[in-house]
Scaffold this motif. Structure first.
Motif, PDB file in Angstrom:
ATOM      1  N   HIS A  68      50.149  66.170  -1.120  1.00 13.23           N
ATOM      2  CA  HIS A  68      50.094  64.802  -0.572  1.00 13.23           C
ATOM      3  C   HIS A  68      49.768  63.809  -1.675  1.00 13.23           C
ATOM      4  O   HIS A  68      48.646  63.747  -2.179  1.00 13.23           O
ATOM      5  CB  HIS A  68      49.015  64.713   0.525  1.00 13.23           C
ATOM      6  CG  HIS A  68      48.972  63.368   1.195  1.00 13.23           C
ATOM      7  ND1 HIS A  68      49.306  63.178   2.530  1.00 13.23           N
ATOM      8  CD2 HIS A  68      48.640  62.141   0.728  1.00 13.23           C
ATOM      9  CE1 HIS A  68      49.174  61.896   2.837  1.00 13.23           C
ATOM     10  NE2 HIS A  68      48.776  61.242   1.757  1.00 13.23           N
ATOM     11  N   HIS A  70      51.117  59.666  -3.273  1.00 13.76           N
ATOM     12  CA  HIS A  70      51.952  58.465  -3.098  1.00 13.76           C
ATOM     13  C   HIS A  70      52.508  58.060  -4.454  1.00 13.76           C
ATOM     14  O   HIS A  70      51.946  57.189  -5.138  1.00 13.76           O
ATOM     15  CB  HIS A  70      51.123  57.336  -2.482  1.00 13.76           C
ATOM     16  CG  HIS A  70      50.692  57.597  -1.076  1.00 13.76           C
ATOM     17  ND1 HIS A  70      51.373  57.113   0.025  1.00 13.76           N
ATOM     18  CD2 HIS A  70      49.661  58.335  -0.587  1.00 13.76           C
ATOM     19  CE1 HIS A  70      50.770  57.522   1.135  1.00 13.76           C
ATOM     20  NE2 HIS A  70      49.718  58.270   0.790  1.00 13.76           N
ATOM     21  N   HIS A 219      49.802  60.939   8.317  1.00  6.19           N
ATOM     22  CA  HIS A 219      48.407  60.540   8.149  1.00  6.19           C
ATOM     23  C   HIS A 219      47.770  60.465   9.546  1.00  6.19           C
ATOM     24  O   HIS A 219      48.364  59.869  10.448  1.00  6.19           O
ATOM     25  CB  HIS A 219      48.322  59.150   7.517  1.00  6.19           C
ATOM     26  CG  HIS A 219      48.767  59.068   6.092  1.00  6.19           C
ATOM     27  ND1 HIS A 219      50.064  59.304   5.700  1.00  6.19           N
ATOM     28  CD2 HIS A 219      48.072  58.762   4.959  1.00  6.19           C
ATOM     29  CE1 HIS A 219      50.143  59.142   4.376  1.00  6.19           C
ATOM     30  NE2 HIS A 219      48.954  58.825   3.904  1.00  6.19           N
ATOM     31  N   HIS A 251      44.478  63.812   5.878  1.00  5.50           N
ATOM     32  CA  HIS A 251      43.168  63.147   5.906  1.00  5.50           C
ATOM     33  C   HIS A 251      42.279  63.750   7.000  1.00  5.50           C
ATOM     34  O   HIS A 251      41.357  64.470   6.722  1.00  5.50           O
ATOM     35  CB  HIS A 251      43.275  61.620   6.057  1.00  5.50           C
ATOM     36  CG  HIS A 251      43.892  60.954   4.873  1.00  5.50           C
ATOM     37  ND1 HIS A 251      43.217  60.752   3.702  1.00  5.50           N
ATOM     38  CD2 HIS A 251      45.146  60.463   4.661  1.00  5.50           C
ATOM     39  CE1 HIS A 251      43.999  60.161   2.827  1.00  5.50           C
ATOM     40  NE2 HIS A 251      45.185  59.987   3.380  1.00  5.50           N
ATOM     41  N   ASP A 318      46.428  62.213  -3.480  1.00  5.88           N
ATOM     42  CA  ASP A 318      46.675  60.971  -2.735  1.00  5.88           C
ATOM     43  C   ASP A 318      47.179  59.815  -3.594  1.00  5.88           C
ATOM     44  O   ASP A 318      48.279  59.336  -3.377  1.00  5.88           O
ATOM     45  CB  ASP A 318      45.422  60.558  -1.950  1.00  5.88           C
ATOM     46  CG  ASP A 318      45.752  59.827  -0.652  1.00  5.88           C
ATOM     47  OD1 ASP A 318      46.924  59.827  -0.241  1.00  5.88           O
ATOM     48  OD2 ASP A 318      44.828  59.263  -0.043  1.00  5.88           O
TER      49      ASP A 318
HETATM   50 ZN   LIG Z   1      48.244  59.242   1.881  1.00  2.86          ZN
END
Ligand SMILES: [Zn+2]
Length: 420
Positions: A68, A70, A219, A251, A318
Protein backbone atom coordinates in the motif's frame (compact mmCIF):
# COMPACT_ATOMS: atom_id res chain seq x y z
CA UNK A 1 16.77 -27.58 -1.04
CA UNK A 2 19.37 -30.23 -1.63
CA UNK A 3 21.71 -31.40 1.13
CA UNK A 4 23.13 -34.50 -0.50
CA UNK A 5 26.12 -34.68 -2.89
CA UNK A 6 25.03 -34.22 -6.50
CA UNK A 7 24.99 -37.14 -8.96
CA UNK A 8 25.28 -34.83 -11.96
CA UNK A 9 27.26 -31.57 -12.15
CA UNK A 10 25.33 -28.32 -12.55
CA UNK A 11 25.43 -26.62 -15.97
CA UNK A 12 27.00 -23.17 -16.29
CA UNK A 13 25.11 -20.75 -14.01
CA UNK A 14 24.36 -17.06 -14.44
CA UNK A 15 24.96 -16.15 -10.79
CA UNK A 16 26.24 -17.89 -7.67
CA UNK A 17 25.75 -16.36 -4.20
CA UNK A 18 28.27 -17.73 -1.68
CA UNK A 19 28.17 -17.84 2.13
CA UNK A 20 24.53 -16.84 2.52
CA UNK A 21 22.60 -17.12 5.79
CA UNK A 22 19.00 -18.23 5.33
CA UNK A 23 15.96 -17.90 7.58
CA UNK A 24 15.01 -21.20 9.27
CA UNK A 25 18.21 -22.95 8.18
CA UNK A 26 21.46 -23.15 10.10
CA UNK A 27 24.88 -22.69 8.52
CA UNK A 28 26.01 -20.98 5.34
CA UNK A 29 24.60 -21.79 1.91
CA UNK A 30 25.44 -21.41 -1.76
CA UNK A 31 22.65 -20.36 -4.12
CA UNK A 32 22.78 -21.08 -7.84
CA UNK A 33 20.75 -19.00 -10.31
CA UNK A 34 20.07 -19.73 -13.96
CA UNK A 35 17.68 -17.98 -16.38
CA UNK A 36 16.16 -15.93 -13.55
CA UNK A 37 15.36 -18.90 -11.33
CA UNK A 38 16.96 -20.44 -8.26
CA UNK A 39 18.24 -23.83 -9.45
CA UNK A 40 20.33 -24.95 -6.46
CA UNK A 41 20.71 -24.27 -2.74
CA UNK A 42 23.44 -26.41 -1.19
CA UNK A 43 26.03 -26.00 1.55
CA UNK A 44 28.50 -25.80 -1.35
CA UNK A 45 28.79 -26.99 -4.94
CA UNK A 46 31.10 -26.82 -7.92
CA UNK A 47 29.85 -24.95 -10.95
CA UNK A 48 31.00 -22.25 -13.30
CA UNK A 49 29.07 -18.98 -13.34
CA UNK A 50 29.09 -15.63 -15.07
CA UNK A 51 28.76 -13.67 -11.79
CA UNK A 52 29.63 -14.38 -8.18
CA UNK A 53 28.32 -12.52 -5.13
CA UNK A 54 29.92 -13.06 -1.73
CA UNK A 55 27.18 -12.63 0.90
CA UNK A 56 29.86 -12.75 3.63
CA UNK A 57 27.46 -14.52 5.98
CA UNK A 58 24.63 -12.03 5.37
CA UNK A 59 21.01 -13.02 5.14
CA UNK A 60 19.49 -13.71 1.72
CA UNK A 61 15.74 -13.14 1.62
CA UNK A 62 13.11 -12.71 -1.08
CA UNK A 63 12.69 -9.11 -2.25
CA UNK A 64 10.34 -6.89 -0.25
CA UNK A 65 6.74 -6.13 -1.19
CA UNK A 66 4.96 -2.89 -0.25
CA UNK A 67 1.21 -3.57 -0.52
CA UNK A 68 0.00 0.00 0.00
CA UNK A 69 1.67 3.14 -1.27
CA UNK A 70 0.61 6.37 -3.00
CA UNK A 71 3.19 6.77 -5.77
CA UNK A 72 1.35 9.58 -7.57
CA UNK A 73 1.71 11.92 -4.58
CA UNK A 74 5.36 11.35 -3.65
CA UNK A 75 7.51 14.46 -3.25
CA UNK A 76 4.49 16.76 -3.70
CA UNK A 77 4.68 18.37 -0.26
CA UNK A 78 6.56 21.41 -1.56
CA UNK A 79 3.64 22.19 -3.89
CA UNK A 80 1.43 22.65 -0.84
CA UNK A 81 3.64 24.23 1.82
CA UNK A 82 3.64 23.78 5.60
CA UNK A 83 0.15 24.69 6.80
CA UNK A 84 -2.52 23.47 9.17
CA UNK A 85 -4.05 20.17 8.07
CA UNK A 86 -7.35 21.64 6.83
CA UNK A 87 -5.52 24.26 4.75
CA UNK A 88 -3.10 21.62 3.50
CA UNK A 89 -5.88 19.33 2.26
CA UNK A 90 -7.57 22.15 0.36
CA UNK A 91 -4.27 23.24 -1.20
CA UNK A 92 -3.33 19.64 -2.01
CA UNK A 93 -6.51 19.34 -4.07
CA UNK A 94 -5.58 22.55 -5.89
CA UNK A 95 -1.99 21.36 -6.45
CA UNK A 96 -3.23 18.00 -7.74
CA UNK A 97 -5.38 19.76 -10.33
CA UNK A 98 -2.13 21.17 -11.75
CA UNK A 99 -0.21 17.86 -11.85
CA UNK A 100 0.99 17.03 -15.36
CA UNK A 101 1.77 13.57 -16.71
CA UNK A 102 5.48 14.49 -16.96
CA UNK A 103 5.60 15.85 -13.41
CA UNK A 104 3.96 12.72 -11.96
CA UNK A 105 6.22 10.47 -14.03
CA UNK A 106 9.38 12.28 -12.81
CA UNK A 107 8.39 12.16 -9.13
CA UNK A 108 7.38 8.48 -9.33
CA UNK A 109 10.68 7.61 -11.04
CA UNK A 110 12.60 9.32 -8.20
CA UNK A 111 10.68 7.23 -5.67
CA UNK A 112 11.15 4.00 -7.63
CA UNK A 113 14.91 4.57 -7.83
CA UNK A 114 14.96 4.54 -4.03
CA UNK A 115 12.55 1.58 -3.83
CA UNK A 116 14.63 -0.62 -6.14
CA UNK A 117 17.84 0.32 -4.32
CA UNK A 118 16.33 -0.70 -0.96
CA UNK A 119 15.17 -4.09 -2.26
CA UNK A 120 11.50 -3.59 -3.06
CA UNK A 121 10.48 -6.04 -5.77
CA UNK A 122 6.80 -5.09 -5.91
CA UNK A 123 4.55 -2.21 -4.88
CA UNK A 124 0.76 -1.99 -4.95
CA UNK A 125 0.12 1.70 -5.51
CA UNK A 126 -3.09 3.58 -4.92
CA UNK A 127 -3.42 6.27 -7.63
CA UNK A 128 -5.92 9.14 -7.39
CA UNK A 129 -8.66 9.08 -9.99
CA UNK A 130 -10.98 12.01 -9.27
CA UNK A 131 -12.36 15.38 -10.40
CA UNK A 132 -9.09 17.18 -9.57
CA UNK A 133 -6.53 15.04 -11.42
CA UNK A 134 -8.81 13.14 -13.79
CA UNK A 135 -6.65 10.41 -15.35
CA UNK A 136 -3.44 12.53 -15.37
CA UNK A 137 -1.91 10.93 -12.26
CA UNK A 138 -2.74 7.48 -13.60
CA UNK A 139 -1.05 8.25 -16.94
CA UNK A 140 2.08 9.47 -15.12
CA UNK A 141 2.31 6.35 -12.93
CA UNK A 142 1.73 4.09 -15.96
CA UNK A 143 4.65 5.77 -17.78
CA UNK A 144 6.97 5.38 -14.77
CA UNK A 145 5.89 1.74 -14.41
CA UNK A 146 6.88 1.08 -17.99
CA UNK A 147 10.31 2.64 -17.42
CA UNK A 148 10.92 0.41 -14.40
CA UNK A 149 9.41 -2.76 -15.83
CA UNK A 150 12.74 -4.62 -15.62
CA UNK A 151 13.31 -3.84 -11.95
CA UNK A 152 10.02 -3.73 -10.04
CA UNK A 153 6.38 -4.86 -10.37
CA UNK A 154 3.77 -2.14 -9.85
CA UNK A 155 0.10 -2.99 -9.27
CA UNK A 156 -2.24 0.01 -9.58
CA UNK A 157 -5.42 0.66 -7.59
CA UNK A 158 -7.74 3.30 -9.08
CA UNK A 159 -8.46 5.37 -5.96
CA UNK A 160 -11.26 7.95 -5.44
CA UNK A 161 -9.37 10.16 -2.97
CA UNK A 162 -12.10 12.82 -3.02
CA UNK A 163 -14.94 10.40 -2.29
CA UNK A 164 -17.83 9.07 -4.36
CA UNK A 165 -20.91 10.96 -3.12
CA UNK A 166 -18.70 14.01 -2.50
CA UNK A 167 -17.16 13.70 -5.99
CA UNK A 168 -19.90 12.84 -8.50
CA UNK A 169 -17.33 12.73 -11.33
CA UNK A 170 -15.41 9.89 -9.68
CA UNK A 171 -17.55 6.84 -10.66
CA UNK A 172 -17.28 7.49 -14.42
CA UNK A 173 -13.54 8.20 -14.14
CA UNK A 174 -13.06 4.95 -12.19
CA UNK A 175 -14.95 3.04 -14.91
CA UNK A 176 -12.70 4.67 -17.49
CA UNK A 177 -9.57 3.62 -15.55
CA UNK A 178 -10.79 0.03 -15.23
CA UNK A 179 -11.64 0.12 -18.94
CA UNK A 180 -7.95 0.94 -19.55
CA UNK A 181 -7.01 -2.37 -17.94
CA UNK A 182 -6.52 -1.39 -14.28
CA UNK A 183 -7.40 -4.52 -12.28
CA UNK A 184 -7.97 -2.99 -8.82
CA UNK A 185 -10.39 -0.39 -7.48
CA UNK A 186 -10.02 1.48 -4.17
CA UNK A 187 -12.27 3.50 -1.89
CA UNK A 188 -12.38 5.91 1.05
CA UNK A 189 -15.85 5.57 2.59
CA UNK A 190 -15.01 7.39 5.85
CA UNK A 191 -14.51 10.56 3.78
CA UNK A 192 -18.28 10.81 3.14
CA UNK A 193 -20.53 13.07 5.20
CA UNK A 194 -23.05 10.54 6.57
CA UNK A 195 -23.36 6.83 7.33
CA UNK A 196 -25.80 6.46 4.43
CA UNK A 197 -23.29 8.08 2.08
CA UNK A 198 -20.55 5.75 3.37
CA UNK A 199 -22.77 2.79 2.47
CA UNK A 200 -23.49 4.28 -0.96
CA UNK A 201 -19.73 4.77 -1.47
CA UNK A 202 -18.92 1.10 -0.71
CA UNK A 203 -21.90 -0.15 -2.74
CA UNK A 204 -20.86 1.94 -5.78
CA UNK A 205 -17.25 0.66 -5.60
CA UNK A 206 -18.37 -2.97 -5.33
CA UNK A 207 -20.82 -2.50 -8.24
CA UNK A 208 -18.01 -1.17 -10.46
CA UNK A 209 -15.63 -3.91 -9.28
CA UNK A 210 -18.12 -6.64 -10.16
CA UNK A 211 -18.90 -5.11 -13.54
CA UNK A 212 -15.20 -5.14 -14.49
CA UNK A 213 -14.30 -8.31 -12.56
CA UNK A 214 -11.78 -6.23 -10.60
CA UNK A 215 -10.50 -6.77 -7.06
CA UNK A 216 -11.11 -4.21 -4.31
CA UNK A 217 -8.47 -2.57 -2.08
CA UNK A 218 -10.21 0.01 0.11
CA UNK A 219 -9.12 2.48 2.79
CA UNK A 220 -11.35 1.86 5.83
CA UNK A 221 -11.52 3.97 8.98
CA UNK A 222 -8.29 5.97 8.77
CA UNK A 223 -9.34 7.53 12.10
CA UNK A 224 -9.15 6.73 15.78
CA UNK A 225 -12.79 7.69 16.40
CA UNK A 226 -14.82 4.59 17.39
CA UNK A 227 -18.04 5.78 15.72
CA UNK A 228 -16.54 4.94 12.31
CA UNK A 229 -17.69 1.48 11.13
CA UNK A 230 -16.84 1.33 7.42
CA UNK A 231 -14.64 -1.79 7.85
CA UNK A 232 -17.62 -3.73 9.20
CA UNK A 233 -19.83 -2.40 6.36
CA UNK A 234 -17.25 -3.59 3.83
CA UNK A 235 -17.06 -7.04 5.44
CA UNK A 236 -20.86 -7.40 5.45
CA UNK A 237 -21.24 -6.35 1.80
CA UNK A 238 -18.32 -8.58 0.73
CA UNK A 239 -20.10 -11.64 2.13
CA UNK A 240 -23.53 -10.56 0.79
CA UNK A 241 -22.05 -10.39 -2.73
CA UNK A 242 -19.94 -13.54 -2.48
CA UNK A 243 -16.70 -11.57 -2.99
CA UNK A 244 -14.75 -13.46 -0.32
CA UNK A 245 -11.00 -13.44 -1.05
CA UNK A 246 -11.25 -10.54 -3.52
CA UNK A 247 -11.22 -7.64 -1.06
CA UNK A 248 -8.47 -5.90 0.95
CA UNK A 249 -8.97 -3.28 3.68
CA UNK A 250 -6.35 -0.65 4.56
CA UNK A 251 -5.53 1.26 7.78
CA UNK A 252 -8.47 -0.10 9.87
CA UNK A 253 -7.43 2.20 12.73
CA UNK A 254 -10.87 2.61 14.38
CA UNK A 255 -10.79 -1.14 15.06
CA UNK A 256 -8.00 -0.43 17.57
CA UNK A 257 -10.24 1.84 19.68
CA UNK A 258 -13.44 -0.27 19.66
CA UNK A 259 -14.30 -2.06 22.92
CA UNK A 260 -12.72 -5.54 22.91
CA UNK A 261 -16.01 -7.43 22.38
CA UNK A 262 -16.96 -5.25 19.39
CA UNK A 263 -13.45 -5.60 17.92
CA UNK A 264 -13.60 -9.41 18.26
CA UNK A 265 -16.96 -9.45 16.44
CA UNK A 266 -15.62 -7.29 13.57
CA UNK A 267 -12.42 -9.37 13.29
CA UNK A 268 -14.55 -12.51 12.94
CA UNK A 269 -16.48 -10.80 10.11
CA UNK A 270 -13.17 -9.87 8.39
CA UNK A 271 -12.11 -13.51 8.60
CA UNK A 272 -15.43 -14.78 7.23
CA UNK A 273 -15.19 -12.25 4.35
CA UNK A 274 -11.65 -13.42 3.49
CA UNK A 275 -10.47 -9.80 3.69
CA UNK A 276 -6.72 -9.13 3.87
CA UNK A 277 -5.74 -6.20 6.09
CA UNK A 278 -2.91 -3.75 5.41
CA UNK A 279 -1.70 -1.63 8.29
CA UNK A 280 0.22 1.60 7.65
CA UNK A 281 1.99 2.24 10.94
CA UNK A 282 4.50 4.87 9.83
CA UNK A 283 2.00 7.34 8.40
CA UNK A 284 -0.61 6.55 11.07
CA UNK A 285 1.87 7.25 13.86
CA UNK A 286 2.26 10.78 12.55
CA UNK A 287 -1.39 11.43 11.71
CA UNK A 288 -3.38 9.77 14.50
CA UNK A 289 -3.58 9.66 18.28
CA UNK A 290 -4.63 12.92 19.88
CA UNK A 291 -5.38 16.37 18.47
CA UNK A 292 -2.00 18.00 18.83
CA UNK A 293 -1.58 16.86 22.43
CA UNK A 294 0.41 13.82 23.56
CA UNK A 295 -1.00 10.87 21.61
CA UNK A 296 -2.67 8.03 23.48
CA UNK A 297 -3.67 5.56 20.79
CA UNK A 298 -0.69 5.00 18.47
CA UNK A 299 -2.60 4.70 15.26
CA UNK A 300 -2.08 1.05 14.41
CA UNK A 301 -4.85 -1.46 13.94
CA UNK A 302 -5.23 -4.58 16.10
CA UNK A 303 -2.46 -6.32 14.18
CA UNK A 304 -1.77 -9.07 16.70
CA UNK A 305 -5.46 -9.96 17.24
CA UNK A 306 -6.01 -10.04 13.45
CA UNK A 307 -2.97 -12.30 12.96
CA UNK A 308 -4.06 -14.59 15.81
CA UNK A 309 -7.50 -14.90 14.19
CA UNK A 310 -5.90 -16.06 10.93
CA UNK A 311 -6.31 -12.88 8.85
CA UNK A 312 -3.52 -12.11 6.36
CA UNK A 313 -2.11 -8.88 7.84
CA UNK A 314 0.48 -6.93 5.82
CA UNK A 315 2.29 -3.62 6.38
CA UNK A 316 2.87 -0.78 3.91
CA UNK A 317 4.58 2.61 3.95
CA UNK A 318 1.69 4.69 2.50
CA UNK A 319 3.37 7.99 1.65
CA UNK A 320 6.63 9.84 1.10
CA UNK A 321 7.03 13.60 1.52
CA UNK A 322 3.43 14.60 0.82
CA UNK A 323 0.81 16.16 3.09
CA UNK A 324 -0.04 12.80 4.68
CA UNK A 325 3.52 11.95 5.70
CA UNK A 326 6.50 14.26 5.63
CA UNK A 327 9.34 11.73 5.90
CA UNK A 328 10.16 8.28 4.42
CA UNK A 329 12.94 6.97 2.20
CA UNK A 330 11.16 3.98 0.60
CA UNK A 331 12.93 1.51 2.90
CA UNK A 332 10.68 -1.48 3.70
CA UNK A 333 12.91 -2.28 6.69
CA UNK A 334 11.62 0.95 8.27
CA UNK A 335 8.06 -0.29 7.72
CA UNK A 336 8.78 -3.66 9.35
CA UNK A 337 10.65 -2.05 12.23
CA UNK A 338 7.91 0.52 12.88
CA UNK A 339 5.33 -2.27 12.70
CA UNK A 340 7.07 -3.86 15.69
CA UNK A 341 6.98 -0.60 17.63
CA UNK A 342 3.42 0.47 16.81
CA UNK A 343 1.80 -2.96 17.13
CA UNK A 344 3.71 -4.03 20.26
CA UNK A 345 5.48 -6.93 18.51
CA UNK A 346 8.30 -7.79 20.90
CA UNK A 347 9.12 -11.49 20.95
CA UNK A 348 11.45 -13.20 18.44
CA UNK A 349 8.40 -14.76 16.76
CA UNK A 350 6.63 -11.40 16.54
CA UNK A 351 9.70 -9.64 15.09
CA UNK A 352 9.87 -12.39 12.48
CA UNK A 353 6.14 -11.88 11.80
CA UNK A 354 6.73 -8.15 11.22
CA UNK A 355 9.38 -9.06 8.62
CA UNK A 356 6.91 -11.44 6.94
CA UNK A 357 4.37 -8.57 6.86
CA UNK A 358 6.68 -6.78 4.40
CA UNK A 359 7.67 -9.91 2.42
CA UNK A 360 5.76 -13.20 2.14
CA UNK A 361 2.40 -11.99 3.47
CA UNK A 362 2.00 -9.12 0.96
CA UNK A 363 3.46 -11.37 -1.78
CA UNK A 364 0.56 -13.71 -1.09
CA UNK A 365 -1.94 -10.81 -0.99
CA UNK A 366 -0.69 -9.46 -4.35
CA UNK A 367 -0.74 -12.94 -5.91
CA UNK A 368 3.01 -12.94 -6.70
CA UNK A 369 4.01 -16.32 -8.11
CA UNK A 370 7.21 -18.34 -7.44
CA UNK A 371 8.09 -16.16 -4.45
CA UNK A 372 10.66 -17.26 -1.87
CA UNK A 373 14.18 -18.59 -1.41
CA UNK A 374 13.65 -22.13 -2.65
CA UNK A 375 14.73 -24.11 -5.71
CA UNK A 376 12.31 -23.25 -8.54
CA UNK A 377 11.46 -19.76 -7.20
CA UNK A 378 12.20 -16.57 -9.14
CA UNK A 379 15.62 -15.18 -8.19
CA UNK A 380 14.10 -11.95 -6.83
CA UNK A 381 16.34 -11.65 -3.82
CA UNK A 382 17.93 -9.28 -1.36
CA UNK A 383 21.43 -9.96 -0.03
CA UNK A 384 21.74 -8.21 3.34
CA UNK A 385 24.91 -7.56 5.28
CA UNK A 386 23.04 -8.35 8.53
CA UNK A 387 22.89 -12.07 9.25
CA UNK A 388 19.59 -12.02 11.17
CA UNK A 389 16.37 -9.98 11.26
CA UNK A 390 17.09 -8.14 14.51
CA UNK A 391 20.42 -6.85 13.14
CA UNK A 392 18.63 -5.96 9.90
CA UNK A 393 16.10 -3.87 11.85
CA UNK A 394 18.96 -2.33 13.88
CA UNK A 395 20.30 -1.24 10.50
CA UNK A 396 23.93 -2.15 11.26
CA UNK A 397 25.87 -2.64 9.15
CA UNK A 398 23.77 -1.35 6.28
CA UNK A 399 24.68 -2.98 3.00
CA UNK A 400 22.08 -4.47 0.69
CA UNK A 401 22.09 -5.88 -2.85
CA UNK A 402 18.84 -6.32 -4.78
CA UNK A 403 18.63 -8.98 -7.48
CA UNK A 404 15.78 -9.18 -9.93
CA UNK A 405 15.57 -12.49 -11.84
CA UNK A 406 19.18 -12.99 -10.77
CA UNK A 407 20.43 -9.65 -12.12
CA UNK A 408 21.74 -6.96 -9.77
CA UNK A 409 19.32 -4.00 -10.11
CA UNK A 410 20.17 -1.84 -7.09
CA UNK A 411 21.74 -1.62 -3.68
CA UNK A 412 22.62 0.33 -0.59
CA UNK A 413 26.05 0.97 0.91
CA UNK A 414 26.13 2.58 4.36
CA UNK A 415 29.25 3.51 6.26
CA UNK A 416 30.21 5.13 9.53
CA UNK A 417 33.50 6.51 10.82
CA UNK A 418 34.98 8.10 13.93
CA UNK A 419 38.21 9.91 14.69
CA UNK A 420 39.20 7.48 17.45
ZN1 LIG B 1 -3.40 5.12 1.63
Amino acid sequence: MINQPRDTPLPHLDTIIHDASLLDRDGLWTIGIREGKIVAIDPDFDATSTRRIDARGGLVTPSFVDPHFHLDKVLSRDYVGALSYSEAFARAREAKAHFTVADVEARVCAALDLAVAQGLGAIRSQVDVDFATGLVSLEGVLRARERFSNSIDIQIVAFPQEGIVTDPKAPDLLREALGMGIRLIGGLPEFEQSVDDQKTHIKTILDIAQKFDAEVDMHCDYTDLPQFKTLEMLADMTVERGLQGRVTADHCCALAVYPDDEAARVIDKILQAGIGVIILPIANLQMLGGDGTTPVNRGSSRAKELLAAGVNVCAGADNMYDIWFRFNRMDPVDTAYMTCLSAGMRTDAEVREAFEMTTSRPADLLGIKDYGVNVGCSADLVVHSASNIVDLFRNVPARRYHLRRGILVGGVEGSTWTSR
